[in-house]
Each structure stands twice: as structure tokens, then as C-alpha cells.
Design an enzyme around this catalytic site. Structure first.
Site, mmCIF file in Angstrom:
data_model
loop_
_atom_site.group_PDB
_atom_site.id
_atom_site.type_symbol
_atom_site.label_atom_id
_atom_site.label_comp_id
_atom_site.label_asym_id
_atom_site.label_seq_id
_atom_site.Cartn_x
_atom_site.Cartn_y
_atom_site.Cartn_z
ATOM 1 N N ALA A 151 -8.169 3.412 -4.122
ATOM 2 C CA ALA A 151 -8.663 4.213 -4.977
ATOM 3 C C ALA A 151 -7.836 4.796 -5.932
ATOM 4 O O ALA A 151 -7.012 5.691 -5.087
ATOM 5 C CB ALA A 151 -10.181 4.870 -5.321
ATOM 6 N N GLY B 22 -9.180 1.927 -0.312
ATOM 7 C CA GLY B 22 -9.965 0.851 -1.825
ATOM 8 C C GLY B 22 -9.349 -0.298 -1.305
ATOM 9 O O GLY B 22 -9.797 -1.550 -1.861
ATOM 10 N N GLU C 296 -10.558 -2.388 1.852
ATOM 11 C CA GLU C 296 -11.785 -2.528 2.282
ATOM 12 C C GLU C 296 -11.756 -3.821 0.918
ATOM 13 O O GLU C 296 -12.818 -4.202 1.414
ATOM 14 C CB GLU C 296 -12.467 -1.023 1.540
ATOM 15 C CG GLU C 296 -11.778 -0.220 2.450
ATOM 16 C CD GLU C 296 -13.544 0.993 2.203
ATOM 17 O OE1 GLU C 296 -12.531 1.973 0.514
ATOM 18 O OE2 GLU C 296 -13.805 1.827 2.922
ATOM 19 N N GLU D 155 -7.404 7.894 3.606
ATOM 20 C CA GLU D 155 -7.898 8.909 3.220
ATOM 21 C C GLU D 155 -8.172 9.933 3.877
ATOM 22 O O GLU D 155 -8.231 10.841 3.565
ATOM 23 C CB GLU D 155 -9.666 8.073 2.898
ATOM 24 C CG GLU D 155 -9.942 6.861 1.851
ATOM 25 C CD GLU D 155 -9.478 5.932 2.705
ATOM 26 O OE1 GLU D 155 -9.180 5.711 3.616
ATOM 27 O OE2 GLU D 155 -10.473 4.418 2.129
HETATM 28 N N1 DAK Z 1 -3.978 5.857 -6.922
HETATM 29 C C1 DAK Z 1 -2.932 6.666 -8.011
HETATM 30 N N2 DAK Z 1 -1.462 6.401 -8.091
HETATM 31 C C2 DAK Z 1 -0.970 5.944 -6.894
HETATM 32 C C3 DAK Z 1 -1.849 5.536 -5.799
HETATM 33 C C4 DAK Z 1 -3.241 5.136 -5.602
HETATM 34 N N3 DAK Z 1 -4.299 5.230 -4.682
HETATM 35 N N4 DAK Z 1 -0.846 4.781 -5.175
HETATM 36 C C5 DAK Z 1 0.431 4.450 -5.291
HETATM 37 N N5 DAK Z 1 -0.311 5.439 -6.475
HETATM 38 C C6 DAK Z 1 1.107 5.495 -7.908
HETATM 39 C C7 DAK Z 1 2.412 6.281 -7.470
HETATM 40 O O1 DAK Z 1 1.685 7.966 -7.692
HETATM 41 C C8 DAK Z 1 3.077 6.387 -8.033
HETATM 42 O O2 DAK Z 1 3.531 6.289 -9.687
HETATM 43 P P1 DAK Z 1 4.545 7.556 -10.325
HETATM 44 O O3 DAK Z 1 4.748 8.432 -9.367
HETATM 45 O O4 DAK Z 1 5.720 6.175 -10.423
HETATM 46 O O5 DAK Z 1 3.720 7.898 -11.805
HETATM 47 C C9 DAK Z 1 3.467 4.626 -8.308
HETATM 48 O O6 DAK Z 1 2.043 4.083 -7.513
HETATM 49 C C10 DAK Z 1 4.542 4.154 -6.848
HETATM 50 O O7 DAK Z 1 4.061 5.057 -5.201
HETATM 51 P P2 DAK Z 1 5.666 5.847 -4.839
HETATM 52 O O8 DAK Z 1 6.148 6.529 -5.229
HETATM 53 O O9 DAK Z 1 4.314 6.727 -4.437
HETATM 54 O O10 DAK Z 1 6.008 4.699 -4.025
HETATM 55 P P3 DAK Z 1 6.014 5.080 -2.291
HETATM 56 O O11 DAK Z 1 6.731 3.567 -2.722
HETATM 57 O O12 DAK Z 1 6.529 5.672 -2.614
HETATM 58 O O13 DAK Z 1 4.911 4.757 -1.737
HETATM 59 C C11 DAK Z 1 2.473 4.215 -0.906
HETATM 60 C C12 DAK Z 1 3.535 3.725 -1.269
HETATM 61 C C13 DAK Z 1 1.275 3.003 -0.750
HETATM 62 C C14 DAK Z 1 2.909 4.651 0.579
HETATM 63 C C15 DAK Z 1 2.203 4.997 -1.540
HETATM 64 O O14 DAK Z 1 2.330 5.498 -3.212
HETATM 65 C C16 DAK Z 1 1.108 5.835 -1.411
HETATM 66 O O15 DAK Z 1 0.704 6.710 -0.108
HETATM 67 N N6 DAK Z 1 -0.073 6.321 -1.812
HETATM 68 C C17 DAK Z 1 -1.614 6.707 -1.781
HETATM 69 C C18 DAK Z 1 -2.368 5.355 -0.474
HETATM 70 C C19 DAK Z 1 -3.084 5.945 -0.840
HETATM 71 O O16 DAK Z 1 -3.531 7.789 0.214
HETATM 72 N N7 DAK Z 1 -4.978 5.567 -0.857
HETATM 73 C C20 DAK Z 1 -6.305 5.707 -0.508
HETATM 74 C C21 DAK Z 1 -6.762 6.405 -1.823
HETATM 75 S S1 DAK Z 1 -8.458 6.810 -1.694
HETATM 76 C C22 DAK Z 1 -15.464 5.072 -3.016
HETATM 77 C C23 DAK Z 1 -15.152 3.528 -2.880
HETATM 78 C C24 DAK Z 1 -13.218 3.617 -2.216
HETATM 79 C C25 DAK Z 1 -12.930 4.618 -1.908
HETATM 80 C C26 DAK Z 1 -13.581 6.146 -2.245
HETATM 81 C C27 DAK Z 1 -15.121 6.261 -2.768
HETATM 82 N N8 DAK Z 1 -17.255 4.989 -3.086
HETATM 83 C C28 DAK Z 1 -17.964 3.193 -3.878
HETATM 84 C C29 DAK Z 1 -17.518 6.087 -3.635
HETATM 85 C C30 DAK Z 1 -11.480 4.792 -1.463
HETATM 86 C C31 DAK Z 1 -10.707 5.482 -1.790
HETATM 87 C C32 DAK Z 1 -9.683 5.706 -1.496
HETATM 88 O O17 DAK Z 1 -8.372 4.396 -2.090
#
Ligand code: DAK
Length: 257
Positions: free
Chosen positions: A65, A108, A111, A131
């Protein structure tokens, strides 16, 4: 065509949807999820579309997400989150979905891939539910579909540690059905989708529904559902065509009747 979702087809019965937010590793914001829901509405209404492929880029299927968007929502905001409706739309799509996954499929993103009926992944794919690192938990089926796919132990490990698994582990655990060279993942997924698109549509629909029921029903109810679906197919012209074609040693021509 929306910029963050590229749509190709239908060609040979298959539509391909490519998530396209490279600046955010295809993070699923409300707009992208909304476009995907609308694209699925169209694909469902179109008789020519028999299967759908969802893919991302070589670097990321989707990194979850959109965290920036999520950070702006408080408890009431989450309760009224329009993304919930989009997720529900994706899960009730009534044609086969094949996910072609390369790179990150996190949160997400993992998912979304698990909403697919068949999942093909490149060797670079990484699946995870990170998450917990954000102080939250999966919210689009990550605690439910993951358990059904890989079992409770591995799902628990992934959900509680936030650590991803690679494509090889995902294949061993049953999360994906095939592993490919990354540059061939999409091609393979489209090939599978085309194979399905060539089958009798009502048989595909009922067979898919029946397999899906295995997760929801006990064995006796599941077998009853299967028997009922099998019987319904006896009334279709495509069943007659399939049986005739076999006996006449020719390829069947299915019409969806
Ligand atoms: N959201 C927003 N931006 C993101 C992102 C994300 N999930 N993942 C990456 N980016 C952005 C980074 O901020 C960065 O942007 P800039 O800084 O360049 O502006 C760009 O993408 C490149 O990312 P990185 O520089 O971090 O790239 P790396 O190769 O170093 O790292 C990475 C890649 C995938 C390991 C890292 O970006 C990372 O850890 N990203 C976050 C992954 C994460 O935590 N995902 C889970 C998010 S929570 C729901 C339904 C679904 C959900 C919730 C509720 N309902 C129906 C109620 C789901 C929740 C989630 O998914």
C-alpha cells in the site's frame, strides 16, 4: 488509459494490466486501486476477455500500500477507507487472474498477487508481509490467504518478522506455481492465460469456483458443490462440442453456450 495502469488487449482472449508507478515501486494508492477495479469491471463485462494477467515491473510487482497515503489516515480514515471497496472488487472478479511477479511483492503487493488464481514468478521475486515493521499488520488478506497458501508456520514467520522469502522458497511452499527467468515471466503468464482462454468459458468459470470453494468449505460440502457444478455443465452446448470433437478427432470450437 490511466497512466498508472497500462492496459493491453483483449488479444487472444487475454487482457494484460501493468501496474505503472515506477517512482513508488508500484505502491498501491487509492487511484491505482480504483483504476484496477474499473479495469476489472470492463474485463468482466467483455465476453471476449476470458482471462486477465496482472504484472508490474522487473524491479517491483508492487511494494505494498502507499505508505504516504496510509500515514494520512487516522482510525476513522481507515474505517472509511475507499480502498476496502476496491479490494473487495478485485476478490469477486469472476474470470481467471494470473499474476506475473518480478521483484518486490510486499504487503499489499503480496496480497494483490495472492488474489490471483495462478501465480508465476521470476527468480528475482521477493514475497513478504513487512507491515509489522510499520507497527501495523496485513489488511488485505495477508493473514488469511497466506496461511492457506503456505501453511501457518511459514505465514506466521513472515507476518511476525516481516522478512521476505525468495521465489525458490515461494515455489517450495506453494505460494507460486512456476518460477521463470525474470524476462520470461510475463510471456509465460500470458501463455497460460491464452491456454485458459481457449477452453469452454462456463466450464472454466465453474471449475475455478469449485477449486476456490476448497478453501471455504469442508470436504463433504465441497464435493457437493463440485457435483452440482459438474451436473450444470451437462446442460451446456460446449460440453457436447467437447465430447463430439474428441470423438471426431478434431479441435473443439467452444462458444460459451
Ligand atoms: N509506499 C510509498 N512509497 C514507496 C513504497 C510504499 N509502500 N515502497 C517504496 N516506495 C518509494 C520509496 O519511498 C522511494 O521513493 P523516493 O524516496 O525515491 O521518493 C521509491 O519508492 C524507491 O524505494 P527505495 O528507495 O526504498 O528502494 P529500495 O530498492 O532501496 O528498497 C524496498 C525497496 C521495497 C525494500 C523499500 O522501498 C521498502 O521497504 N518499501 C516499503 C515496503 C513496505 O513496507 N510495504 C508494506 C506497506 S503497508 C488495507 C489493505 C492493504 C494494506 C493495508 C490496509 N485495507 C484494505 C484496510 C496494506 C498495507 C501495506 O502494504
Amino acid at each position: 488509459m490511466p497512466e498508472n495502469l497500462l492496459i493491453e488487449g483483449p488479444k487472444d482472449g487475454v487482457r494484460v494490466f501493468t501496474l505503472n508507478r515506477p517512482e513508488a515501486l508500484n505502491a498501491l494508492n487509492t487511484e491505482l486501486l480504483g483504476n484496477l477495479s474499473a479495469a476489472l469491471d470492463e474485463a468482466e463485462a467483455d465476453a471476449e476477455t476470458r482471462a486477465v494477467v496482472i504484472t508490474g515491473s522487473q524491479k517491483a510487482f508492487a511494494a505494498g500500500a502507499d505508505i504516504n497515503e496510509m500515514a494520512a489516515r487516522d482510525l476513522v480514515g481507515i474505517l472509511e477507507d475507499p480502498r476496502t471497496t476496491h479490494w473487495a472488487r478485485i476478490s469477486r472478479f469472476n474470470k481467471p487472474i494470473i499474476a506475473a511477479v518480478n521483484g518486490f511483492a510486499l504487503g499489499g503487493g503480496c496480497e494483490l498477487a495472492m488474489h490471483a488464481d495462478i501465480m508465476i514468478a521470476g527468480t528475482t521475486a521477493r514475497f513478504g508481509q513487512p507491515e509489522i515493521n510499520l507497527g501495523i499488520m496485513p489488511g488485505a488478506g495477508g493473514t488469511q490467504r497466506l496461511v492457506r497458501a503456505v501453511g501457518e508456520r511459514l505465514a506466521m514467520q513472515m507476518v511476525l518478522t516481516g522478512e521476505p522469502i525468495d521465489a525458490k522458497r515461494a515455489l517450495e511452499a506453494g505460494l507460486i506455481s512456476e518460477i521463470c527467468q525474470p524476462e520470461l515471466t510475463l510471456e509465460r503468464a500470458v501463455q497460460i492465460a491464452r491456454t485458459i482462454a481457449g477452453k469452454a468459458p462456463i466450464a472454466v468459470r465453474l471449475a475455478r469456483e469449485s477449486v476456490r470453494k476448497a478453501n471455504d468449505l469442508n470436504l463433504a460440502d465441497g464435493l457437493r458443490f463440485e457435483r452440482h457444478a459438474f451436473t450444470v455443465l451437462a446442460g451446456t452446448a460446449d460440453r457436447q462440442e467437447g465430447l463430439d470433437a474428441f470423438r471426431e478427432k478434431r479441435k473443439p470450437h467452444f462458444t460459451g453456450r
